[in-house]
Design an enzyme around this catalytic site. Structure first.
Site, short mmCIF file in Angstrom:
data_model
loop_
_atom_site.label_atom_id
_atom_site.label_comp_id
_atom_site.label_asym_id
_atom_site.label_seq_id
_atom_site.Cartn_x
_atom_site.Cartn_y
_atom_site.Cartn_z
N GLY A 8 0.87 -1.32 -0.03
CA GLY A 8 0.04 -0.09 0.10
C GLY A 8 0.88 1.20 -0.19
CE LYS B 51 5.03 15.87 -1.30
NZ LYS B 51 4.83 14.22 -0.97
#
Lengths: 430, 430
Positions: free
Chosen positions: B189, B207
């Protein structure tokens, strides 16, 4: 939308930090103006010894009358980098009364009188900021007060004293004893001539009090902090630590109790696993580990002391309180609404690493194990080493209340077969 | 002094982050009230799929009409956790027009339209906060905007994408290839079904744009960021890195040029020494290293993604903008006054690690060295390994402009004796 009337700043103290603050305010004046939204002007510097040569510090700003300076009604912000309780406390209070916000680097004062000072600031509608009081340039006060304001902090675990970290790092890397490592730290300027405040943990305890109060939204005073210095740590302790895959650090630990109804704050040397991020903090660096419900584990690392890093933190606060002045507002004040009581060390849940000198004969381990069992302390591992009729027994416990662990050690001392307790050290960070 | 009229909050998006924001606002309501100085009430949650089951989310607050929600004039703060450019941009702008402050976790939008959004917020006298847009729970936006507001930041070097760090960490520790490590990340995940945004560096680049803009008080857009993904990194690259005492990380690097007149922002895989604090950042953790004039080197470490950590950052911002609303003020807005131009990758000064497959015969090294010299690139170390008529030549350069380094590689490819360029990687963090 730039305001043209400059904000007026008074500086109290002009040692290593104060001269660096002066230097940055002078050389970065344009940047500061842009970031604040108004020019900022240093209008007075109070010192004890006016004749001392301070390179780059304008002589016309120097005064010995700190009281008159903070009483000036045109001062917007007072920067206090004197340290100690008095006259700093009275000067800060007087500054508040005359409408000035205060930026302070004074950990001792904040740890002792933080609540009263916050109340005075609030009464007069001004700011009290003190990022520089904890771990130099590392942003900690602001992240705890603001970034984590929507979270629940459960634990703060940190290396907050650079002198002791330098000494312990030297002992770890070179096998040196405490005195030898202290001598090196002194020679290199990392330790003061009288290193008591650092090596006995007073400096770290003041920081722990401040951090615990902010982290848990309560009040923790210096007196509430359990404190053990690191002068008793030996090369043999480091050897034991290595056998466990650990190193030794002087830690400041602030914890919320498991039931959430109390907090603890303490400073003592402890073994931590080499895999823990704090284990690799070298030399005089500081680092603080924060555990919060939603954020998880955060770490903040950097230089914890020194003129420039401390000045960086002071200037960051100066910009903030100046912005607040321009906006006609104040920042977040004291947040101590939880009023959680501070438990004593006996209630702290921790683990002990105990090294015993014992008689090398059958039944000793059984005797020792019985003492642990009688005190409800469960043993994690035991290592026995014997030679020439003497033996050593190294016991690492599971987690238990410090009172039970310490009572166990007292009982062990009374056993005939135990010749001595060679070392006791807490184990943290697991 | 507690205000009783509650602040009203609208939530846009209720996925992993949104439901965690809802949960914390519900369970920690009393704490938030104390910290803000007024109660805070969630009055509407806009979602696309109203029928989806969301445990702990009050069904009566759910709406599909986000536009109507942000147009309500009683909303004090809009929390945007939808992500992507539209409809987020229009909804945020509409919220501003109706007097609401905005807390956003939207890195793509901030990286693309940060300047316009800041201008809109300022025009309407409201706040735009976005700590959650960069590195999840790790406080970075606030430390850069506020704690370091009195300092001069020269460099930001960080691991800002957890997925790629997990993959690279696996490759490093297990010797796995890229595909194998990606499969594991997907199974656990850590990687999405379509991992492009992460592995090609788009997420990190957004970012980097945000961090560079804040750090250098200028504007850096996503398009200004040089970007290389990490899909080409091989197990052989890791073997080479190990021989140099390095590991490989996908880094976001924002730098002020030595002359201070321009800045650069880039994302690419790079070798960094194992002794660098970023080298020990494991699994999906993020960490950002900041170098500033006065503060020195700071590092911020923590979970860079996930519902809870991101919600922690959102809630911290929510408390701040609510406090500002209560005080009738706004926090620091965009600070882009330096207007420094962003240089291209060719101007960036860096070092290359180049691995060449060459013919195993005399004179090859001389030929190769000549090519470096012709391009003004100085060699730090060369390692030659030969067997069975084939040889490899590993060259690590000194610092040079990326354009010169890349021209050198092109020229090397044209040499008859060079059979292939096995790998090229930049070396950072020294």
């Amino acid at each position: 939308m730039m305001r043209t009337r400059p904000l007026k700043v008074a500086l109290l103290g002009c040692g290593v930090v104060g001269s660096e603050v002066t230097r940055i305010m002078t050389t970065h004046a344009d940047d500061l103006t842009q970031r604040i939204g108004a020019p900022v002007e240093l209008v007075g510097i109070a010192v004890r010894r006016p004749d001392r040569v301070r390179e780059g510090v304008p002589a016309e700003l120097i005064t010995t009358d700190a009281t008159a300076l903070v009483k000036r009604d045109d001062i917007d912000v007072v920067v206090e980098v004197i340290g100690g309780i008095e006259p700093a406390r009275t000067l800060i209070t007087t500054a508040f009364e005359h409408g000035a916000s205060v930026v302070s680097a004074n950990k001792a004062l904040l740890a002792q009188d933080g609540a009263a000072l916050h109340a005075a600031a609030e009464k007069h509608g001004v700011d009290l900021y003190y990022e520089a009081a904890v771990a130099g340039a590392i942003p900690l006060v602001r992240p705890l007060r603001e970034s984590l304001a929507g979270d629940k902090v459960n634990r703060v675990l940190g290396i907050v004293n650079g002198t002791t970290n330098f000494i312990l790092d030297k002992m770890d890397s070179s096998g040196a004893g405490y005195s030898e490592a202290l001598d090196e730290a002194t020679a290199l300027g990392y330790a003061e001539a009288d290193p008591t405040a650092d090596v006995e943990g007073f400096d770290a305890a003041a920081k722990a009090a401040i951090l615990a109060g902010i982290a848990f939204h309560t009040r923790v005073r210096l007196d509430d902090v359990y404190r053990e210095g690191m002068t008793e740590v030996t090369a043999a302790d480091f050897a034991s630590a290595k056998q466990m895959g650990c190193t030794i650090k002087l830690l400041a630990i602030c914890e919320r109790a498991a039931d959430g109804r109390s907090v603890t704050a303490r400073v003592h040397p402890a073994m931590i696993p080499l895999t823990h991020p704090l284990a690799s903090v070298r030399e005089a660096y500081n680092a603080v580990f924060i555990e919060a419900d939603a954020a998880g584990q955060l770490m903040f690392y950097g230089p914890g002391a020194g003129g420039s890093p401390t000045a960086s933190a002071v200037l960051g606060d100066l910009v903030a309180v100046c912005r607040n002045k321009v906006a006609g507002t104040t920042g977040p004040g004291e947040s101590a609404y939880t009023r959680l009581p501070v438990s004593t060390m006996g209630d702290v849940v921790t683990r002990y690493h105990i090294s015993l000198d014992v008689a090398d004969k059958p039944g000793v381990l059984a005797q020792v194990a019985t003492v642990f069992a009688e005190h409800g302390v469960s043993i994690d591992t035991v290592r026995q080493q014997g030679k020439d009729g003497e033996a050593s027994l190294v016991v690492v416990t599971h987690r238990a209340a410090d009172a039970a662990l310490s009572a166990t050690v007292e009982a062990l001392r009374k056993l005939d077969t135990v010749r001595g307790v060679a070392s006791i050290m807490r184990v943290e960070g697991e």
